[in-house]
Design a protein around this motif. Structure first.
Motif, PDB file in Angstrom:
ATOM      1  N   UNK A  77       0.832  -1.205   0.000  1.00 26.40           N
ATOM      2  CA  UNK A  77       0.000   0.000   0.000  1.00 26.40           C
ATOM      3  C   UNK A  77       0.869   1.258   0.000  1.00 26.40           C
ATOM      4  N   UNK A  78       1.972   1.223   0.734  1.00 26.13           N
ATOM      5  CA  UNK A  78       2.867   2.377   0.763  1.00 26.13           C
ATOM      6  C   UNK A  78       3.465   2.629  -0.615  1.00 26.13           C
ATOM      7  N   UNK A  79       3.875   1.563  -1.299  1.00 25.59           N
ATOM      8  CA  UNK A  79       4.491   1.731  -2.610  1.00 25.59           C
ATOM      9  C   UNK A  79       3.477   2.043  -3.701  1.00 25.59           C
ATOM     10  N   UNK A  80       2.197   1.855  -3.414  1.00 24.31           N
ATOM     11  CA  UNK A  80       1.167   2.253  -4.369  1.00 24.31           C
ATOM     12  C   UNK A  80       1.011   3.768  -4.428  1.00 24.31           C
ATOM     13  N   UNK A  81       1.492   4.460  -3.401  1.00 27.28           N
ATOM     14  CA  UNK A  81       1.472   5.924  -3.359  1.00 27.28           C
ATOM     15  C   UNK A  81       2.793   6.416  -3.949  1.00 27.28           C
ATOM     16  N   UNK A  82       2.714   7.156  -5.061  1.00 24.16           N
ATOM     17  CA  UNK A  82       3.920   7.541  -5.790  1.00 24.16           C
ATOM     18  C   UNK A  82       4.875   8.369  -4.933  1.00 24.16           C
ATOM     19  N   UNK A  83       4.330   9.278  -4.144  1.00 26.55           N
ATOM     20  CA  UNK A  83       5.179  10.120  -3.300  1.00 26.55           C
ATOM     21  C   UNK A  83       5.900   9.290  -2.244  1.00 26.55           C
ATOM     22  N   UNK A  84       5.152   8.388  -1.608  1.00 24.37           N
ATOM     23  CA  UNK A  84       5.754   7.531  -0.597  1.00 24.37           C
ATOM     24  C   UNK A  84       6.759   6.559  -1.217  1.00 24.37           C
ATOM     25  N   UNK A  85       6.420   6.041  -2.381  1.00 32.05           N
ATOM     26  CA  UNK A  85       7.320   5.096  -3.049  1.00 32.05           C
ATOM     27  C   UNK A  85       8.662   5.753  -3.345  1.00 32.05           C
ATOM     28  N   UNK A  86       8.616   7.018  -3.776  1.00 33.66           N
ATOM     29  CA  UNK A  86       9.861   7.734  -4.053  1.00 33.66           C
ATOM     30  C   UNK A  86      10.648   7.965  -2.767  1.00 33.66           C
ATOM     31  N   UNK A  87       9.932   8.231  -1.682  1.00 29.41           N
ATOM     32  CA  UNK A  87      10.594   8.470  -0.399  1.00 29.41           C
ATOM     33  C   UNK A  87      11.226   7.185   0.145  1.00 29.41           C
ATOM     34  N   UNK A  88      10.530   6.076   0.028  1.00 32.63           N
ATOM     35  CA  UNK A  88      11.039   4.811   0.547  1.00 32.63           C
ATOM     36  C   UNK A  88      12.153   4.251  -0.335  1.00 32.63           C
ATOM     37  N   UNK A  89      11.976   4.334  -1.643  1.00 31.66           N
ATOM     38  CA  UNK A  89      13.005   3.922  -2.580  1.00 31.66           C
ATOM     39  C   UNK A  89      13.356   2.450  -2.517  1.00 31.66           C
ATOM     40  N   UNK A  90      14.531   2.145  -3.043  1.00 33.26           N
ATOM     41  CA  UNK A  90      15.046   0.777  -3.061  1.00 33.26           C
ATOM     42  C   UNK A  90      16.013   0.573  -1.903  1.00 33.26           C
ATOM     43  N   UNK A  91      16.080  -0.637  -1.412  1.00 40.03           N
ATOM     44  CA  UNK A  91      17.068  -1.023  -0.403  1.00 40.03           C
ATOM     45  C   UNK A  91      17.379  -2.496  -0.610  1.00 40.03           C
ATOM     46  N   UNK A  92      18.660  -2.831  -0.603  1.00 35.12           N
ATOM     47  CA  UNK A  92      19.031  -4.214  -0.873  1.00 35.12           C
ATOM     48  C   UNK A  92      19.476  -4.922   0.399  1.00 35.12           C
ATOM     49  N   UNK A  93      19.576  -6.236   0.304  1.00 30.81           N
ATOM     50  CA  UNK A  93      20.230  -7.058   1.302  1.00 30.81           C
ATOM     51  C   UNK A  93      21.424  -7.730   0.670  1.00 30.81           C
ATOM     52  N   UNK A  94      22.166  -8.495   1.467  1.00 25.66           N
ATOM     53  CA  UNK A  94      23.361  -9.165   0.958  1.00 25.66           C
ATOM     54  C   UNK A  94      23.559 -10.503   1.644  1.00 25.66           C
ATOM     55  N   UNK A  95      23.976 -11.489   0.861  1.00 21.56           N
ATOM     56  CA  UNK A  95      24.468 -12.759   1.390  1.00 21.56           C
ATOM     57  C   UNK A  95      25.976 -12.775   1.203  1.00 21.56           C
ATOM     58  N   UNK A  96      26.701 -13.092   2.281  1.00 19.70           N
ATOM     59  CA  UNK A  96      28.149 -13.237   2.248  1.00 19.70           C
ATOM     60  C   UNK A  96      28.487 -14.729   2.281  1.00 19.70           C
ATOM     61  N   UNK A  97      29.378 -15.152   1.372  1.00 13.83           N
ATOM     62  CA  UNK A  97      29.820 -16.541   1.347  1.00 13.83           C
ATOM     63  C   UNK A  97      31.331 -16.591   1.182  1.00 13.83           C
ATOM     64  N   UNK A  98      31.952 -17.565   1.870  1.00 16.68           N
ATOM     65  CA  UNK A  98      33.404 -17.758   1.815  1.00 16.68           C
ATOM     66  C   UNK A  98      33.693 -19.208   2.190  1.00 16.68           C
ATOM     67  N   UNK A  99      34.695 -19.833   1.555  1.00 14.07           N
ATOM     68  CA  UNK A  99      34.942 -21.262   1.814  1.00 14.07           C
ATOM     69  C   UNK A  99      35.209 -21.590   3.274  1.00 14.07           C
ATOM     70  N   UNK A 100      35.799 -20.656   4.025  1.00 10.10           N
ATOM     71  CA  UNK A 100      36.138 -20.935   5.420  1.00 10.10           C
ATOM     72  C   UNK A 100      35.224 -20.223   6.423  1.00 10.10           C
ATOM     73  N   UNK A 101      34.113 -19.701   5.950  1.00 14.12           N
ATOM     74  CA  UNK A 101      33.208 -18.972   6.836  1.00 14.12           C
ATOM     75  C   UNK A 101      31.787 -19.542   6.761  1.00 14.12           C
TER      76      UNK A 101
END
Length: 258
Positions: A131-155
């Motif tokens: 619902x928040x992203x359906x509002x153009x003004x709010x969608x622009x304010x919230x924007x994009x945000x990513x996550x990350x997976x970290x992988x390593x052979x010894x971790x």
């Protein structure tokens, strides 16, 4: 790996022989007004001071900026971080913003990015409700945000979900990568009339049900005005639901070793 909770979503992580600073918010206590239109906007941000010296924070191999909201990349960070520092960003828009601020070593995270022997996998989230992203003004304010997976052979595998509510890409990442350690931004930040824009206590329980073996670390708490869930309330919830032994809720400056 060592994960040091600094303040808000800012963390210093040692992983696979590399040192990372995540989402630096480096301003002095109460440097900024509260976020307009959000809960408790009369409070000034950040609510707390940095618990460690700036030199310690900047003694890293790279910085990761999951998005450029003020509580993840602030004016102080732009001013204090050396312009030659290697910084990973989520997209071209954020790269262009940091380039305008004078930074020269910027790398846009792809679906998979290699840094030495570390593999970084960018994951999706959603910084608020449909619902928040359906509002153009709010969608622009919230924007994009990513996550990350970290992988390593010894971790162990590490998943930072980033600024997101519980949405299908989060569930997909948990099921696909079966992380051993999960960092959730769990302060339950609220915008008036919109509701939560990051996770809260029930999302930790959902995470635990999907990856019961994982150590869950709660971040993004008690440092900005609109985060309503306290550490004490979260501890009470996870203990009452009998998975508190799988959850770490570090204080600012505290290190969790996994």
């Amino acid at each position: 790996m060592n994960i040091t909770q600094i303040r808000n979503a800012t963390q210093r992580i040692t992983y696979g022989g590399k040192r990372f600073l995540i989402d630096p918010m480096l301003a002095e206590k109460e440097a900024y007004p509260g976020f307009a239109g959000s809960a408790r906007a009369e409070l000034r941000n950040p609510l707390t001071a940095l618990p460690v010296p700036l030199a310690t924070l900047l003694d890293v191999d790279a910085i990761i900026v999951t998005h450029t909201h003020l509580d993840h990349w602030d004016d102080a960070a732009a001013a204090l971080i050396p312009k030659s520092m290697l910084i990973f960003v989520q997209n071209e828009s954020d790269r262009d913003l940091l380039r305008e601020q004078g930074f020269s070593q910027l790398k846009v995270l792809g679906e998979t990015t290699h840094f030495g022997d570390i593999t970084l996998i960018k994951t999706d989230g959603q910084h608020g409700s449909d619902e928040a992203y359906a509002n153009a003004e709010l969608a622009a304010r919230l924007g994009d945000a990513c996550g990350l997976v970290f992988m390593h052979p010894q971790e162990k595998t590490l998943y930072l979900a980033g600024d997101t509510i519980w949405v299908s890409p989060v569930e997909t990442a948990l099921r696909q990568y079966q992380p051993d350690v999960v960092v959730l931004n769990a302060g339950w930040a609220h915008i008036i009339g919109v509701g939560a824009i990051i996770m809260g206590s029930e999302d930790l329980l959902k995470t635990h049900r999907l990856v019961p073996q994982a150590r869950i670390i709660a971040s993004h708490m008690e440092a900005v005005n609109h985060c309503l869930l306290t550490r004490a309330q979260l501890r009470e919830y996870v203990d009452a639901n009998q998975f508190g032994d799988r959850v770490s809720i570090p204080q600012d400056g505290e290190t969790v070793t996994c």
